[in-house]
Scaffold this active site. Structure first.
Site, PDB file in Angstrom:
ATOM      1  N   CYS A   1       0.831  -1.165   0.077  1.00  0.00           N
ATOM      2  CA  CYS A   1       0.008   0.174   0.054  1.00  0.00           C
ATOM      3  C   CYS A   1       0.883   1.235  -0.022  1.00  0.00           C
ATOM      4  O   CYS A   1       1.788   1.218   0.527  1.00  0.00           O
ATOM      5  CB  CYS A   1      -0.834   0.128   1.350  1.00  0.00           C
TER       6      CYS A   1
ATOM      7  N   HIS B   1      -9.276  -3.678  -2.065  1.00  0.00           N
ATOM      8  CA  HIS B   1      -8.334  -2.927  -1.210  1.00  0.00           C
ATOM      9  C   HIS B   1      -8.544  -1.366  -1.000  1.00  0.00           C
ATOM     10  O   HIS B   1      -8.633  -1.021  -0.189  1.00  0.00           O
ATOM     11  CB  HIS B   1      -7.009  -3.271  -1.681  1.00  0.00           C
ATOM     12  N   GLU B   2      -8.782  -0.858  -2.385  1.00  0.00           N
ATOM     13  CA  GLU B   2      -9.164   0.556  -2.613  1.00  0.00           C
ATOM     14  C   GLU B   2     -10.539   0.830  -1.821  1.00  0.00           C
ATOM     15  O   GLU B   2     -10.599   1.972  -1.157  1.00  0.00           O
ATOM     16  CB  GLU B   2      -9.257   1.019  -3.728  1.00  0.00           C
TER      17      GLU B   2
ATOM     18  N   HIS C   1     -10.197   1.284   1.797  1.00  0.00           N
ATOM     19  CA  HIS C   1      -9.871   2.769   2.137  1.00  0.00           C
ATOM     20  C   HIS C   1     -10.736   3.749   2.655  1.00  0.00           C
ATOM     21  O   HIS C   1     -10.840   4.638   3.270  1.00  0.00           O
ATOM     22  CB  HIS C   1      -8.862   3.378   0.921  1.00  0.00           C
TER      23      HIS C   1
END
Length: 222
Positions: free
Chosen positions: A145, A187-188, A191
């Protein structure tokens, strides 16, 4: 003639140094920009957005819905986010990573020094995304990341996801993603929920620095 040339060069260098000193803020700001083609303007100067790192508490906040996608400032931000992701060699970058708590990220897998085996996809703005369905087995694989620099960790993710989102024109889309692209999306998306990948790791798995990662996998990163 020879000494006159030397004197003229010395004067020019002194003048250049004086100009740079007087305009150092402008020079610094220009140095931290990149010139790229934009679908909205033919040739614009884009900012290199600074990254937040894992210690920053803003990375653990849930992001807000983007209400006015066509706002020119938001459109410029998307261009800056695409450009910054390319400069940082990321396969994705999310708005919270650059200090903007809005539900938007760029999906941009491509081979690089950080991810040499990545597939290639044009940088795609993903706005107000939702995960409609998760499918297939849960698989562990290595992740890094931009906001957790210098480390890699094994993260369990679903093999596939069916997702909905808006593009930069405000149009709505649904699609199914699998494999590495589905992993990037999850993953994004994390966030936007205030979750960093180490928070997804299982207790038996250790966060490795890049030397430890190389020793374990034989893959040299960076």
């Amino acid at each position: 003639g020879y000494w006159l040339k030397i004197l003229l060069r010395a004067c020019l260098l002194q003048m250049a140094f004086f100009i740079l000193r007087k305009n150092r803020d402008w020079v610094w700001n220009y140095w931290h920009t990149v010139r790229v083609k934009s679908p909205y303007k033919s040739d614009i100067l884009l900012n290199m957005l600074p990254l937040l790192e894992r210690e920053n508490p803003n990375l653990t906040h849930r992001s807000e819905t983007v209400e006015d996608i066509l706002n020119p400032e938001f459109q410029k931000f998307l261009d800056d986010l695409i450009s910054s992701g390319e400069e940082y060699m990321g396969v994705g970058i999310a708005a919270p990573q650059v200090g903007q708590s809005v539900r938007a990220f760029i999906l941009a897998p491509k081979p690089s020094a950080r991810y040499p085996n990545s597939p290639t996809m044009e940088p795609t703005p993903i706005i107000n995304p939702v995960i409609l369905e998760k499918f297939g087995p849960v698989e562990k694989d290595w992740e890094g990341c931009l906001s957790v620099p210098g480390f890699r960790g094994k993260v369990p993710r679903y093999h596939g996801v069916r997702v909905g989102f808006q593009d930069r024109t405000g149009a709505e889309h649904e699609m199914s993603l699998e494999g590495f692209v589905a992993r990037i999306f999850q993953h994004e998306y994390d966030h936007l929920e205030g979750i960093l990948y180490p928070m997804r790791m299982e207790p038996e798995d250790k966060l490795l620095n890049l030397e430890e990662f190389f020793a374990e996998t034989g893959i040299r990163v960076g």
